[in-house]
Design a protein around this motif. Structure first.
Motif, mmCIF file in Angstrom:
data_model
loop_
_atom_site.group_PDB
_atom_site.id
_atom_site.type_symbol
_atom_site.label_atom_id
_atom_site.label_comp_id
_atom_site.label_asym_id
_atom_site.label_seq_id
_atom_site.Cartn_x
_atom_site.Cartn_y
_atom_site.Cartn_z
ATOM 1 N N SER A 75 -3.438 -0.984 -12.267
ATOM 2 C CA SER A 75 -2.641 -1.981 -11.568
ATOM 3 C C SER A 75 -3.191 -3.369 -11.868
ATOM 4 C CB SER A 75 -2.640 -1.725 -10.055
ATOM 5 O OG SER A 75 -3.965 -1.709 -9.556
ATOM 6 N N VAL A 100 2.720 1.681 -3.432
ATOM 7 C CA VAL A 100 1.808 2.135 -4.481
ATOM 8 C C VAL A 100 1.475 3.606 -4.295
ATOM 9 C CG1 VAL A 100 -0.539 1.899 -5.400
ATOM 10 C CG2 VAL A 100 0.829 -0.146 -4.935
ATOM 11 N N TRP A 134 -6.610 2.425 -2.464
ATOM 12 C CA TRP A 134 -5.951 2.640 -3.747
ATOM 13 C C TRP A 134 -6.030 4.113 -4.133
ATOM 14 C CZ3 TRP A 134 -3.242 -1.083 -6.279
ATOM 15 C CH2 TRP A 134 -3.426 -2.401 -5.843
ATOM 16 N N LEU A 167 -7.945 -1.394 -10.724
ATOM 17 C CA LEU A 167 -7.303 -2.668 -10.418
ATOM 18 C C LEU A 167 -7.977 -3.782 -11.206
ATOM 19 C CD1 LEU A 167 -5.464 -4.546 -8.651
ATOM 20 C CD2 LEU A 167 -7.343 -4.611 -7.001
ATOM 21 N N ARG A 181 -12.435 -1.847 -9.925
ATOM 22 C CA ARG A 181 -11.740 -3.122 -9.846
ATOM 23 C C ARG A 181 -12.614 -4.217 -10.442
ATOM 24 N NH1 ARG A 181 -12.820 -3.458 -3.533
ATOM 25 N NH2 ARG A 181 -14.593 -4.901 -3.518
ATOM 26 N N GLN A 210 0.829 -1.215 0.000
ATOM 27 C CA GLN A 210 0.000 0.000 0.000
ATOM 28 C C GLN A 210 0.856 1.255 0.000
ATOM 29 O OE1 GLN A 210 -2.995 0.112 3.105
ATOM 30 N NE2 GLN A 210 -2.829 2.338 3.255
#
Length: 254
Positions: free
Chosen positions: A19, A5, A33, A39, A61, A2
């Motif tokens: 990602s 990123v 995020w 994601l 995501r 975390q």
């Protein structure tokens, strides 16, 4: 992961980013995020996607079934690739190298590859050492015991370790499970999870950290390695790597 990123994304916060997660690890999927980063998670086991993935969020995501060695993504389309033990699911070194090449292909030149490796210590302990610690109540959880035994039973990273061989090593000791649970405080159903290994053809691989580096260094430059303070963390280093550019690839990839 975390923190890495977030630090990488901070100077790029005004642009959309993507990602890729190798697998469907819920703790990674659910970590905070950056607002402009989406994601995508991929796992070859559709059952894992159905049972473990915390759910898609439109535009944020989603998960799908895919082969990691042939990722269904355009070249240089990902900013970050993450994996938690992903390479331990593959045979070493060929399939591990194929995954590394696939990740290198989809990463942008300034992107990062974050990988937690489950790495066999050097020298490795023997199965009898693990059982000795078990019976003297020197292992905190049964899951830690299984992790140590998996690595101890493995002969070479090329062979890997079939989980049925781990069950056989356990069964030969004729451990008194009720007595073990009384001694350790572990739940019997937790100890019985090792029975799932019986008859299974599943093979895991536990290269050492130098073994991992021998494959990854062809394609990636190591930025950092983190080893934390939890039990057995020395066997769970997290590597942060960036892709080598085409003109700087190590000799083994040319």
């Amino acid at each position: 992961m975390q923190q890495t990123v977030a630090e990488w994304a901070a100077p790029r916060s005004s642009q959309p980013m993507r990602s890729l997660l190798l697998g469907v690890t819920p703790d990674i999927a659910l970590m905070p995020w950056p607002p402009t980063m989406s994601l995508i998670a991929m796992d070859s086991a559709c059952g894992m996607v159905r049972s473990v993935w915390p759910g898609d969020l439109p535009g944020r995501r989603h998960a799908l079934c895919a082969n990691w060695s042939s990722l269904p993504l355009p070249a240089a389309s990902c900013d970050i690739v993450l994996g938690d033990g992903s390479m331990n699911c593959l045979r070493f070194p060929g399939p591990v190298r194929a995954l590394a090449e696939s990740v290198h292909s989809v990463l942008r030149e300034d992107g990062l590859f974050l990988l937690r490796c489950y790495a066999r210590p050097t020298p490795c302990e023997r199965p009898e050492d693990v059982f000795t610690d078990l019976l003297r109540n020197a292992i905190s959880t049964f899951h830690h015991f299984k992790f140590r035994l998996l690595m101890a039973v493995q002969q070479t990273p090329e062979q890997g370790v079939c989980v049925n061989d781990v069950y056989t090593a356990w069964a030969r000791r004729h451990i008194d499970v009720p007595a073990l649970c009384a001694q350790t405080g572990w739940a019997p159903e937790t100890v019985r999870t090792i029975d799932l290994y019986q008859g299974s053809a599943t093979v895991h691989t536990f290269p050492s950290l130098p073994d991992f580096r021998s494959v990854l260094d062809d394609l990636f430059e190591e930025v950092s390695v983190s080893i934390h303070s939890y039990e057995l963390s020395e066997c769970c280093p997290t590597l942060v790597m960036r892709p080598r550019r085409a003109g700087c690839l190590s000799k083994g990839t040319r």
